[in-house]
Design an enzyme around this catalytic site. Structure first.
Site, PDB file in Angstrom:
ATOM      1  N   GLU A  58       7.876 -41.958  32.505  1.00  0.00           N
ATOM      2  CA  GLU A  58       7.902 -40.892  31.499  1.00  0.00           C
ATOM      3  C   GLU A  58       8.859 -39.798  31.964  1.00  0.00           C
ATOM      4  O   GLU A  58       8.500 -38.968  32.808  1.00  0.00           O
ATOM      5  CB  GLU A  58       6.501 -40.305  31.287  1.00  0.00           C
ATOM      6  CG  GLU A  58       6.490 -39.310  30.131  1.00  0.00           C
ATOM      7  CD  GLU A  58       5.460 -38.193  30.251  1.00  0.00           C
ATOM      8  OE1 GLU A  58       5.281 -37.464  29.271  1.00  0.00           O
ATOM      9  OE2 GLU A  58       4.840 -38.041  31.322  1.00  0.00           O
ATOM     10  N   ARG A  78       3.086 -47.541  33.179  1.00  0.00           N
ATOM     11  CA  ARG A  78       3.773 -46.354  32.681  1.00  0.00           C
ATOM     12  C   ARG A  78       3.584 -45.316  33.775  1.00  0.00           C
ATOM     13  O   ARG A  78       2.447 -45.040  34.174  1.00  0.00           O
ATOM     14  CB  ARG A  78       3.137 -45.850  31.391  1.00  0.00           C
ATOM     15  CG  ARG A  78       3.607 -44.449  30.998  1.00  0.00           C
ATOM     16  CD  ARG A  78       2.782 -43.869  29.852  1.00  0.00           C
ATOM     17  NE  ARG A  78       3.295 -42.583  29.400  1.00  0.00           N
ATOM     18  CZ  ARG A  78       2.831 -41.393  29.792  1.00  0.00           C
ATOM     19  NH1 ARG A  78       1.826 -41.291  30.651  1.00  0.00           N
ATOM     20  NH2 ARG A  78       3.351 -40.285  29.325  1.00  0.00           N
ATOM     21  N   ASP A 131       3.331 -41.788  34.570  1.00  0.00           N
ATOM     22  CA  ASP A 131       3.164 -40.490  33.918  1.00  0.00           C
ATOM     23  C   ASP A 131       3.929 -39.400  34.694  1.00  0.00           C
ATOM     24  O   ASP A 131       3.960 -39.420  35.925  1.00  0.00           O
ATOM     25  CB  ASP A 131       1.661 -40.158  33.887  1.00  0.00           C
ATOM     26  CG  ASP A 131       1.370 -38.818  33.238  1.00  0.00           C
ATOM     27  OD1 ASP A 131       1.637 -38.682  32.031  1.00  0.00           O
ATOM     28  OD2 ASP A 131       0.896 -37.891  33.956  1.00  0.00           O
TER      29      ASP A 131
END
Ligand SMILES: *[C@@H]1O[C@H](CO)[C@@H](O)[C@H](O)[C@H]1NC(C)=O
Ligand SMILES: *[C@@H]1O[C@H](CO)[C@@H](O)[C@H](O)[C@H]1NC(C)=O
Length: 512
Positions: free
Chosen positions: A248, A210, A212
């Site tokens: 994200e 992921r 960020d």
């Protein structure tokens, strides 16, 4: 596919959109703030046997220790170095977790905090989780090492040095996000340090990342880092497999930065999904479940194969980040289970289930003044273990939504119906809806304020099925409701609007 295969030969087509889960495993779970030793156990005792594909873990690298407020969860989003020690555990424990989870077919996805280091006010000293020295004021991080040259100060054009205007793309990407020291990712040196960290994790055996705060980085800078990444470890992954990338990017519309700006790098987190689904299930703004008939791209979401979807995440479940008041969480468990059930039954996107810790929520003037509180911890600041009760629920204030029967069984439902089309939609023009997934599964919701009694086409073979919401199939019986599908595929569903769970789901692997 053919083009991708040809490009694969010359090495430019990489499958960063592929979650790298094992065949037949279609969801991951975010075990927010869990310790590595607990995740290793959870992979073996629960996630593998119940068909979970992987775990998103909290950032594993060294972070600043914040004492005011006391060790908030967000301190883990303030890196000090790329050494692998945090309150979730040290490198030995991290390696053991990755190995044990991979060995049972559950893969690990790392929350990679690469946009920034700690905040400007983090001070100086060795109050970091591995004890590394740093100085936020002089931007000195010798454990990487980064120095003042490696930050974007000169590039940022806002008055304060922080992001002040989300309509100014350069500010959003070159200035400090809430005072976090913004790395100069245009520099090859910085890109190399970040890639070195990610490659170290790839060698250990992680399956993806992921990314960020991706919105706060230029897509081209992210791409330059990703281009330096290795293929996954062939001990567990096929040769040439690339890390799964989901970025994200908070795009609720209305800002110049779009999720689509990042498709070249991988998937993006579709924040509209949870915000809209929460609004519909809460029946706010005149929304009805009947309107979910064209859920997905029809609602202005990114294409399904570019989306990572979730009902809530660690930010917006406590009012941080994006989505606002409509976001459903474990605090609204009845509506939350319906939302997660809908998400897992619907074919749109790659799904992530949230697993939270409970905190002492306390609203003052509509704002939760305890939104910062970190994971359940002992008086010395160490994170409490995840206790498992005899009834399979969790103790020590770990919520373990992923262990709720309704959610766990819908994770299995999604695996069973994988690849089947969205089919046999039915609605009553209000909040009673039903749909199937080809000939493998069917789900029915009653979110109206009156009872439901309908005969609908399920598309399923004749037989008696166990509802996997009120119970499940155990041995040769159903522990909850039974649903009888006749030879023509029709079935009768009766759902009280007062039911604790006003929905029913059946699939071919839970047929008597
Ligand atoms: C990691 O932590 C475990 C448990 O506290 C400890 O036994 C081990 O020695 C540590 N390993 C390293 C390399 O610090
Ligand atoms: C919704 O369902 C109920 C019962 O199934 C029905 O009485 C009602 O007329 C339906 N339609 C609307 C718009 O409420």
């Amino acid at each position: 596919m053919g083009i991708c295969f040809l490009l694969l030969i010359v090495g430019v087509c990489w499958a960063q959109y592929d979650p790298n889960t094992e065949a037949g495993r279609t969801s991951i779970v975010h075990l927010f703030e869990w310790r590595w030793v607990d995740i290793a156990l959870e992979c073996e005792r629960y996630l593998a046997p119940n068909g979970f594909g992987g775990v998103q873990i909290s950032p594993p690298n060294e972070n600043v220790i914040v004492t005011d407020p006391w060790q908030p969860w967000w301190e883990r989003y303030q890196p000090i170095s790329y050494k692998l020690c945090s309150r979730s555990g040290n490198e030995t424990e991290f390696r053991d977790m990755v190995t044990r989870c991979n060995n049972v077919g559950v893969h690990i996805y790392v929350d990679a905090v690469i946009n920034h280091m700690c905040g400007t006010n983090a001070g100086a000293g060795d109050h970091a989780t591995c004890g590394s020295y740093f100085n936020a004021k002089t931007e000195d991080f010798p454990a990487v090492p980064y120095s003042g040259w490696d930050f974007n100060d000169g590039k940022c054009k806002s008055r304060s040095g922080d992001i002040e205007n989300y309509h100014d793309i350069s500010q959003v990407r070159d200035c400090r996000l809430v005072s976090l020291l913004d790395l100069a990712l245009e520099k090859d040196y910085v890109r190399s340090k970040v890639a070195e960290y990610m490659n170290y994790l790839i060698d250990i055996g992680v399956a993806g990342f992921r990314i960020d705060a991706a919105k706060h980085m230029w897509p081209g800078d992210v791409k330059a880092i990703l281009d330096k990444l290795k293929d996954l470890n062939t001990k567990w992954f096929s040769a040439g497999a690339k890390p799964f990338i989901y970025q994200e990017v908070i795009d609720l519309g209305g800002e110049p930065i779009k999720g689509s700006d990042y498709f070249g790098n991988g998937r993006v987190t579709e924040f509209k999904y949870g915000a809209k689904l929460g609004t519909v299930i809460r029946k706010w703004n005149g929304e009805k479940m009947a309107y979910l008939k064209n859920w997905g791209e029809g609602w202005g979401f990114v294409p399904s194969d570019r989306a990572l979807v979730f009902v809530d995440n660690h930010d917006n479940q406590r009012g941080h980040g994006a989505g606002g008041a409509s976001i459903l969480t474990f605090w609204d468990s009845r509506l939350y289970k319906m939302a997660v059930g809908f998400m897992l039954a619907h074919p749109y996107g790659f799904t992530r289930v949230m697993s939270s810790f409970r905190w002492p929520r306390s609203f003052v003037n509509g704002r939760d003044v305890n939104d910062w509180v970190g994971p359940p911890s002992n008086s010395d600041g160490s994170t409490k273990p995840v206790a498992i009760n005899a009834d399979t629920t969790c103790g020590n204030d770990w919520v373990c939504e992923h262990r709720w029967r309704q959610i766990k069984n819908m994770v299995i439902f999604r695996n069973v119906v994988d690849g089947q089309p969205f089919s046999n939609w039915w609605d009553n023009g209000s909040n009673q809806v039903a749909f199937g997934r080809g000939s493998k599964g069917f789900i029915v919701f009653n979110n109206d304020d009156w009872n439901m009694n309908v005969n609908v086409q399920t598309g399923l073979p004749a037989g008696t099925y166990c509802d996997v919401i009120s119970g499940q199939k155990e041995d040769d019986r159903c522990t909850g409701k039974e649903v009888h599908v006749s030879g023509d595929g029709m079935a009768n569903f009766q759902i009280s609007n007062n039911a604790e769970d006003p929905f029913v789901a059946i699939h071919v692997n839970a047929k008597l």
